[in-house]
Design an enzyme around this catalytic site. Structure first.
Site, short mmCIF file in Angstrom:
data_model
loop_
_atom_site.label_atom_id
_atom_site.label_comp_id
_atom_site.label_asym_id
_atom_site.label_seq_id
_atom_site.Cartn_x
_atom_site.Cartn_y
_atom_site.Cartn_z
N HIS A 246 0.85 -1.19 0.00
CA HIS A 246 0.00 0.00 0.00
C HIS A 246 0.88 1.24 0.00
CE1 HIS A 246 -3.13 2.86 1.14
NE2 HIS A 246 -3.94 1.98 0.59
N GLU A 301 -7.81 -5.22 -0.33
CA GLU A 301 -8.35 -5.97 -1.46
C GLU A 301 -8.33 -7.48 -1.25
OE1 GLU A 301 -9.94 -4.09 -3.10
OE2 GLU A 301 -8.89 -2.87 -4.56
N1 ACO Z 1 3.96 -7.58 -4.89
C1 ACO Z 1 5.28 -7.58 -5.16
N2 ACO Z 1 6.06 -6.50 -5.06
C2 ACO Z 1 5.48 -5.36 -4.68
C3 ACO Z 1 4.11 -5.28 -4.36
C4 ACO Z 1 3.35 -6.46 -4.47
N3 ACO Z 1 2.04 -6.49 -4.19
N4 ACO Z 1 3.81 -4.02 -3.99
C5 ACO Z 1 4.93 -3.32 -4.09
N5 ACO Z 1 5.94 -4.10 -4.50
C6 ACO Z 1 7.34 -3.74 -4.68
C7 ACO Z 1 7.55 -3.05 -6.03
O1 ACO Z 1 7.86 -3.97 -7.05
C8 ACO Z 1 8.72 -2.14 -5.71
O2 ACO Z 1 9.90 -2.90 -5.72
P1 ACO Z 1 11.29 -2.26 -6.24
O3 ACO Z 1 11.53 -1.07 -5.34
O4 ACO Z 1 12.27 -3.37 -6.06
O5 ACO Z 1 11.04 -1.87 -7.67
C9 ACO Z 1 8.46 -1.73 -4.27
O6 ACO Z 1 7.67 -2.77 -3.70
C10 ACO Z 1 7.70 -0.42 -4.15
O7 ACO Z 1 6.61 -0.44 -5.05
P2 ACO Z 1 5.83 0.90 -5.51
O8 ACO Z 1 5.00 0.57 -6.70
O9 ACO Z 1 6.79 2.02 -5.61
O10 ACO Z 1 4.96 1.16 -4.25
P3 ACO Z 1 3.64 1.99 -4.20
O11 ACO Z 1 3.52 2.47 -2.82
O12 ACO Z 1 3.54 2.98 -5.27
O13 ACO Z 1 2.57 0.84 -4.53
C11 ACO Z 1 0.64 -0.44 -4.69
C12 ACO Z 1 1.39 0.63 -3.88
C13 ACO Z 1 0.36 0.11 -6.09
C14 ACO Z 1 -0.69 -0.75 -4.02
C15 ACO Z 1 1.51 -1.73 -4.79
O14 ACO Z 1 1.82 -2.20 -3.49
C16 ACO Z 1 0.85 -2.82 -5.63
O15 ACO Z 1 0.98 -2.80 -6.85
N6 ACO Z 1 0.13 -3.80 -4.97
C17 ACO Z 1 -0.53 -4.84 -5.71
C18 ACO Z 1 -1.89 -4.34 -6.25
C19 ACO Z 1 -2.91 -4.12 -5.14
O16 ACO Z 1 -3.03 -4.91 -4.21
N7 ACO Z 1 -3.70 -3.00 -5.30
C20 ACO Z 1 -4.71 -2.61 -4.33
C21 ACO Z 1 -4.20 -1.54 -3.44
S1 ACO Z 1 -5.33 -1.12 -2.16
C22 ACO Z 1 -6.37 0.03 -2.86
O17 ACO Z 1 -6.03 0.78 -3.73
C23 ACO Z 1 -7.74 0.08 -2.40
#
Ligand code: ACO
Length: 359
Positions: A246, A301
């Site tokens: 998140h 989610e």
């Molecule tokens: N699985 C694997 N790796 C992940 C995940 C995940 N679910 N979430 C983040 N990471 C990793 C990224 O690959 C990144 O790695 P890196 O630094 O080595 O490249 C690091 O963690 C940071 O990721 P960001 O995208 O910069 O983090 P951000 O805070 O922008 O992302 C997000 C938040 C978009 C929710 C992300 O965690 C994600 O894509 N989760 C999966 C989709 C999901 O569950 N969405 C629902 C969110 S809840 C809502 O909106 C109601």
């Protein structure tokens, strides 16, 4: 400036506070624990919109007014307009919502609060070749939504579980869809346009589109023993694990626990819940190993997927049900933005080539 506006404060709000470090969500002075499981959709809408829609009907009258709004939407849109059944459910709900005349004021607010409750069950039935079930205006909105979905009266526990979900996701600070709704509201385009912007942003898999893929993941894993190998392979391919991570929470998302509690109270399929818990534990362990510098915990989610599945919604409609809960937040934020009166118009830094003339 940070990419994704991560550290940018873009609004002052009295609506909700997301404390990412403590894993706490406060909505209008109440913690999520106080609200989820104890508050109906109607009570939550009244709380959120208090002071922003002065002549919004109160208490029982709001339930009656929402029932009337559902009836009107069914008569004027579901029965009269050709439904775009080749679209996905969320695209159908977006298309039907766009048929509501734009504007501001209580009547538009009531129609928008009612819209996903009417359009989601209608879309799902029409796509299956079934006739939509007309609303029963005497029922609370959560119970009537489930009734319109299946054609049968839901149990008290099922209606309570949907209320818990809708309250849990009603508002969450300046998330992407709420920000989109506020930007549109700030232009004074009207509340229908603001809500449509919210739906558009919500349907993306990095925001509200994740719970459908959570079900696909659980189905593909199949048994608790397969969890670790499947999740490792997904990460090796470069996939993200849906339902984890998140932008704001650096500890567990409090909404995940609220929904897990609702699932238990519903007496959901114990085998399915057991599989989900095993997948959750395996995913958390692997994410800790692979991303030791980034706290990636269960988000809302993950258990949304299980709860909505248990209530009879298909995975392709989960985002529509999210929109049903979040419309309350979009409308309250849109009204707050309009009351502030300022157009949202940030700046960008140009990093492209200069024209020859300027050089
Ligand atoms: N699985 C694997 N790796 C992940 C995940 C995940 N679910 N979430 C983040 N990471 C990793 C990224 O690959 C990144 O790695 P890196 O630094 O080595 O490249 C690091 O963690 C940071 O990721 P960001 O995208 O910069 O983090 P951000 O805070 O922008 O992302 C997000 C938040 C978009 C929710 C992300 O965690 C994600 O894509 N989760 C999966 C989709 C999901 O569950 N969405 C629902 C969110 S809840 C809502 O909106 C109601």
């Amino acid at each position: 400036m940070s990419d994704g506006l991560e550290d940018v404060v873009a609004a002052h709000t009295v609506l909700s506070e997301v404390d990412g470090a403590a894993g706490r969500l406060v909505i209008r002075g109440h913690s999520l624990d106080e609200l989820a499981g104890h508050t109906s959709f109607e009570e939550m809408a009244a709380l959120m919109l208090d002071g922003f829609v002065p002549d919004l009907p109160r208490q029982k009258q709001l339930q009656v007014a929402l029932g009337e709004a559902r009836k009107e939407l069914f008569e004027t849109i579901v029965k009269r307009e050709a439904a775009p059944v080749t679209l996905s459910p969320v695209e159908m709900v977006r298309a039907m919502t766009a048929l509501i005349p734009d504007g501001e004021g209580t009547r538009v607010v009531l129609k928008l609060l009612a819209a996903p409750a009417v359009f989601t069950p209608a879309a799902l039935r029409l796509r299956r070749g079934l006739a939509p079930v007309p609303p029963d205006p005497s029922l609370p909105q959560a119970a009537d939504t489930l009734r319109m979905l299946t054609g049968a009266a839901p149990t008290t526990q099922q209606a309570a579980a949907l209320d818990t979900y809708l309250v849990t996701v009603a508002d969450h600070g300046l998330n992407a869809s709420t920000f989109a709704a506020r930007v549109v509201a700030s232009t004074r385009a009207g509340l229908v346009s603001a809500v449509l912007a919210g739906i558009g942003a919500l349907q993306g898999p990095l925001h509200g589109g994740a719970p459908g893929p959570v079900i696909e993941m659980l189905d593909a894993i199949g048994t608790p023993e397969n969890a670790r190998a499947w999740l490792e392979a997904a990460l090796d391919r470069g996939d993200r694990l849906m339902g984890f991570g998140h932008r704001i929470y650096r500890v567990r998302d409090p909404r995940a626990d609220a929904l897990k509690g609702a699932l238990r109270r519903l007496g959901a399929d114990a085998g399915r819940l057991g599989l989900a818990e095993a997948v959750e534990q395996a995913a958390l362990a692997i994410l800790r190993e692979r991303k030791p510098n980034r706290t990636l915990e269960t988000n809302v989610e993950f258990y949304t997927a299980l709860l909505l599945e248990a209530l009879g919604f298909t995975p392709d409609s989960f985002t529509c049900v999210f929109a049903l809960g979040r419309t309350t937040g979009w409308l309250a934020h849109a009204q707050e933005q309009i009351a502030g009166g300022k157009l949202i118009r940030p700046q960008s830094v140009y990093v492209g080539p200069q024209s020859r003339q300027a050089a």
